[in-house]
Design a protein around this motif. Sequence first.
Motif, PDB file in Angstrom:
ATOM      1  N   CYS A 142      18.281  32.476  36.746  1.00 50.64           N
ATOM      2  CA  CYS A 142      16.878  32.537  37.176  1.00 50.64           C
ATOM      3  C   CYS A 142      16.181  31.178  37.178  1.00 50.64           C
ATOM      4  CB  CYS A 142      16.102  33.514  36.299  1.00 50.64           C
ATOM      5  SG  CYS A 142      15.779  32.868  34.648  1.00 50.64           S
ATOM      6  N   LYS A 143      16.902  30.139  36.735  1.00 46.77           N
ATOM      7  CA  LYS A 143      16.377  28.757  36.703  1.00 46.77           C
ATOM      8  C   LYS A 143      15.264  28.541  35.676  1.00 46.77           C
ATOM      9  CE  LYS A 143      19.212  27.979  40.063  1.00 46.77           C
ATOM     10  NZ  LYS A 143      20.565  27.668  39.626  1.00 46.77           N
ATOM     11  N   SER A 144      15.013  29.530  34.791  1.00 45.34           N
ATOM     12  CA  SER A 144      14.052  29.309  33.699  1.00 45.34           C
ATOM     13  C   SER A 144      14.621  28.283  32.735  1.00 45.34           C
ATOM     14  CB  SER A 144      13.820  30.606  32.921  1.00 45.34           C
ATOM     15  OG  SER A 144      13.252  31.583  33.742  1.00 45.34           O
ATOM     16  N   LYS A 145      13.739  27.740  31.905  1.00 45.25           N
ATOM     17  CA  LYS A 145      14.178  26.791  30.889  1.00 45.25           C
ATOM     18  C   LYS A 145      14.915  27.554  29.780  1.00 45.25           C
ATOM     19  CE  LYS A 145      12.249  22.978  28.133  1.00 45.25           C
ATOM     20  NZ  LYS A 145      12.824  23.305  26.836  1.00 45.25           N
ATOM     21  N   ILE A 146      16.092  27.072  29.400  1.00 46.78           N
ATOM     22  CA  ILE A 146      16.832  27.688  28.296  1.00 46.78           C
ATOM     23  C   ILE A 146      16.128  27.344  26.990  1.00 46.78           C
ATOM     24  CG2 ILE A 146      19.015  27.573  26.984  1.00 46.78           C
ATOM     25  CD1 ILE A 146      19.297  29.090  29.630  1.00 46.78           C
ATOM     26  N   GLU A 147      15.936  28.362  26.144  1.00 50.58           N
ATOM     27  CA  GLU A 147      15.264  28.131  24.864  1.00 50.58           C
ATOM     28  C   GLU A 147      16.288  27.938  23.773  1.00 50.58           C
ATOM     29  OE1 GLU A 147      12.028  30.818  24.018  1.00 50.58           O
ATOM     30  OE2 GLU A 147      11.739  31.145  26.163  1.00 50.58           O
ATOM     31  N   LYS A 148      15.897  27.117  22.780  1.00 47.72           N
ATOM     32  CA  LYS A 148      16.768  26.925  21.620  1.00 47.72           C
ATOM     33  C   LYS A 148      16.019  27.362  20.374  1.00 47.72           C
ATOM     34  CE  LYS A 148      19.844  23.897  19.162  1.00 47.72           C
ATOM     35  NZ  LYS A 148      20.202  22.559  18.717  1.00 47.72           N
ATOM     36  N   ILE A 149      16.623  28.314  19.651  1.00 40.04           N
ATOM     37  CA  ILE A 149      16.025  28.792  18.391  1.00 40.04           C
ATOM     38  C   ILE A 149      17.124  28.784  17.337  1.00 40.04           C
ATOM     39  CG2 ILE A 149      14.238  30.238  19.451  1.00 40.04           C
ATOM     40  CD1 ILE A 149      16.135  32.670  18.984  1.00 40.04           C
ATOM     41  N   ARG A 150      16.757  29.150  16.107  1.00 38.80           N
ATOM     42  CA  ARG A 150      17.777  29.317  15.069  1.00 38.80           C
ATOM     43  C   ARG A 150      17.873  30.797  14.715  1.00 38.80           C
ATOM     44  NH1 ARG A 150      19.478  24.409  13.770  1.00 38.80           N
ATOM     45  NH2 ARG A 150      20.910  25.024  12.118  1.00 38.80           N
ATOM     46  N   VAL A 151      19.088  31.321  14.711  1.00 35.68           N
ATOM     47  CA  VAL A 151      19.315  32.712  14.299  1.00 35.68           C
ATOM     48  C   VAL A 151      20.388  32.667  13.214  1.00 35.68           C
ATOM     49  CG1 VAL A 151      19.965  35.048  15.006  1.00 35.68           C
ATOM     50  CG2 VAL A 151      18.808  33.534  16.634  1.00 35.68           C
ATOM     51  N   GLY A 152      20.048  33.181  12.033  1.00 39.23           N
ATOM     52  CA  GLY A 152      20.994  33.134  10.915  1.00 39.23           C
ATOM     53  C   GLY A 152      21.425  31.709  10.604  1.00 39.23           C
ATOM     54  N   GLY A 153      20.503  30.778  10.802  1.00 36.10           N
ATOM     55  CA  GLY A 153      20.796  29.381  10.485  1.00 36.10           C
ATOM     56  C   GLY A 153      21.573  28.626  11.567  1.00 36.10           C
ATOM     57  N   ARG A 154      21.907  29.309  12.662  1.00 33.69           N
ATOM     58  CA  ARG A 154      22.722  28.653  13.689  1.00 33.69           C
ATOM     59  C   ARG A 154      21.892  28.366  14.946  1.00 33.69           C
ATOM     60  NH1 ARG A 154      28.151  29.526  12.704  1.00 33.69           N
ATOM     61  NH2 ARG A 154      28.369  27.670  13.996  1.00 33.69           N
ATOM     62  N   GLY A 155      22.075  27.186  15.493  1.00 33.10           N
ATOM     63  CA  GLY A 155      21.436  26.804  16.748  1.00 33.10           C
ATOM     64  C   GLY A 155      21.851  27.780  17.842  1.00 33.10           C
ATOM     65  N   THR A 156      20.850  28.357  18.533  1.00 34.70           N
ATOM     66  CA  THR A 156      21.107  29.457  19.463  1.00 34.70           C
ATOM     67  C   THR A 156      20.410  29.199  20.793  1.00 34.70           C
ATOM     68  OG1 THR A 156      21.289  31.007  17.622  1.00 34.70           O
ATOM     69  CG2 THR A 156      20.773  31.958  19.775  1.00 34.70           C
ATOM     70  N   TYR A 157      21.143  29.246  21.881  1.00 38.02           N
ATOM     71  CA  TYR A 157      20.588  29.020  23.213  1.00 38.02           C
ATOM     72  C   TYR A 157      20.507  30.352  23.956  1.00 38.02           C
ATOM     73  CZ  TYR A 157      21.712  24.097  22.377  1.00 38.02           C
ATOM     74  OH  TYR A 157      21.791  22.833  21.863  1.00 38.02           O
ATOM     75  N   PHE A 158      19.372  30.589  24.634  1.00 43.03           N
ATOM     76  CA  PHE A 158      19.262  31.827  25.418  1.00 43.03           C
ATOM     77  C   PHE A 158      18.172  31.675  26.475  1.00 43.03           C
ATOM     78  CE2 PHE A 158      15.332  33.976  24.028  1.00 43.03           C
ATOM     79  CZ  PHE A 158      14.940  33.108  23.016  1.00 43.03           C
ATOM     80  N   CYS A 159      18.188  32.595  27.457  1.00 39.39           N
ATOM     81  CA  CYS A 159      17.169  32.637  28.496  1.00 39.39           C
ATOM     82  C   CYS A 159      16.247  33.825  28.198  1.00 39.39           C
ATOM     83  CB  CYS A 159      17.808  32.813  29.874  1.00 39.39           C
ATOM     84  SG  CYS A 159      16.565  33.093  31.157  1.00 39.39           S
ATOM     85  N   SER A 160      14.981  33.550  27.908  1.00 43.06           N
ATOM     86  CA  SER A 160      14.073  34.637  27.514  1.00 43.06           C
ATOM     87  C   SER A 160      13.745  35.539  28.710  1.00 43.06           C
ATOM     88  CB  SER A 160      12.791  34.071  26.900  1.00 43.06           C
ATOM     89  OG  SER A 160      12.154  33.228  27.829  1.00 43.06           O
ATOM     90  N   ASN A 161      14.013  35.068  29.894  1.00 41.19           N
ATOM     91  CA  ASN A 161      13.778  35.882  31.092  1.00 41.19           C
ATOM     92  C   ASN A 161      14.932  36.867  31.338  1.00 41.19           C
ATOM     93  OD1 ASN A 161      12.346  36.653  33.455  1.00 41.19           O
ATOM     94  ND2 ASN A 161      13.665  35.314  34.675  1.00 41.19           N
ATOM     95  N   CYS A 162      16.155  36.404  31.173  1.00 41.86           N
ATOM     96  CA  CYS A 162      17.333  37.241  31.470  1.00 41.86           C
ATOM     97  C   CYS A 162      17.815  38.068  30.271  1.00 41.86           C
ATOM     98  CB  CYS A 162      18.493  36.373  31.940  1.00 41.86           C
ATOM     99  SG  CYS A 162      18.182  35.535  33.505  1.00 41.86           S
ATOM    100  N   GLN A 163      17.522  37.627  29.073  1.00 41.25           N
ATOM    101  CA  GLN A 163      18.070  38.288  27.894  1.00 41.25           C
ATOM    102  C   GLN A 163      16.960  39.056  27.166  1.00 41.25           C
ATOM    103  OE1 GLN A 163      20.426  34.341  27.137  1.00 41.25           O
ATOM    104  NE2 GLN A 163      21.202  35.856  25.684  1.00 41.25           N
ATOM    105  N   LYS A 164      17.065  40.387  27.200  1.00 39.41           N
ATOM    106  CA  LYS A 164      16.000  41.255  26.688  1.00 39.41           C
ATOM    107  C   LYS A 164      16.205  41.561  25.208  1.00 39.41           C
ATOM    108  CE  LYS A 164      14.148  41.375  30.708  1.00 39.41           C
ATOM    109  NZ  LYS A 164      13.232  40.225  30.893  1.00 39.41           N
ATOM    110  N   ILE A 165      15.083  41.625  24.489  1.00 34.41           N
ATOM    111  CA  ILE A 165      15.150  41.987  23.068  1.00 34.41           C
ATOM    112  C   ILE A 165      15.150  43.498  22.921  1.00 34.41           C
ATOM    113  CG2 ILE A 165      12.634  41.873  22.652  1.00 34.41           C
ATOM    114  CD1 ILE A 165      14.114  40.147  20.018  1.00 34.41           C
ATOM    115  N   LYS A 166      15.968  43.989  21.996  1.00 35.79           N
ATOM    116  CA  LYS A 166      16.051  45.433  21.759  1.00 35.79           C
ATOM    117  C   LYS A 166      15.660  45.743  20.327  1.00 35.79           C
ATOM    118  CE  LYS A 166      18.546  46.972  25.537  1.00 35.79           C
ATOM    119  NZ  LYS A 166      19.189  48.163  26.075  1.00 35.79           N
TER     120      LYS A 166
END
Length: 272
Positions: free
Chosen positions: A248-272
């Motif tokens: 989708c060409k959105s900016k990839i976000e970087k967060i920490r999950v369980g202490g690990r650097g995590t890359y994801f697209c908030s547009n394509c990847q839905k939270i459940k």
Amino acid sequence: MPELPEVETVRNSLKEIILNKRIKDVVVRYDKIIENVSVDDFINKLKGQKIVDIKRKGKYLIFVLNDYYLVSHLRMEGKFFDYTDFDYGKHDHIIFIFDDFNLRYNDTRKFGRMDLFDKSVDIYKCKPLVSVGPDANCDEASVEYLESKFKKINKPIKETLLDQSIMSGLGNIYVDEVLFMAHLHPESKTCNLDLDDIKNIKEAATIVLNKAITMGGTTIKSFAASHNHTGLFQNELLVHTKETCPICKSKIEKIRVGGRGTYFCSNCQKIK
Ligand SMILES: [Zn+2]
């Protein structure tokens, strides 16, 4: 840290070098790498043993010898190198001497460990292998198996997929790729996933792991299977370390999950 595909590459490289070769002697220069037997036992038992096969469970290498199993985990920086000289380096901790070469276990961080078992022992029922889950790309890690595990887990799916006791083979890089392909936010609660999500995870995990194994793993930071092998999977990454989503060409976000650097697209990847 070498991940399962890298360990598989190491296994195949080692088979080319030491299969059917006999260990003449062993030199131990850092005792703590030997976990479950004394250094003297380790050396004496290994002398004269032939390498019959090299197997793998998760990220553990299993050297099948005439009378023993040698189980080795490379942890952060462990590597095996073969040499014909005896000019040991500072980080060469265990040296297996064969007729016309020596194989050195090199480990700058010294976190790697080796366990030696008699052949009569069911190594899959003992520490450390007892707590290693089935490889993510194999039939044993089925959708039904994952469903039965996932429904009891309240943690983010990213942490669950990193838990090698549930399923082996998905390290930090691969989990980001799997969750991107399955369109799932890494912080989704594991127990909230439905059957389709689990099917998508299983499918993505199989694709990612098989592809990574075929390409010889990922070379990020320091990893070498043997002297001249480097993995190619880093050229295939869709989300990990990327800046723009390939869909989708959105900016990839970087967060920490369980202490690990995590890359994801908030547009394509839905939270459940
Ligand atoms: Zn996207």
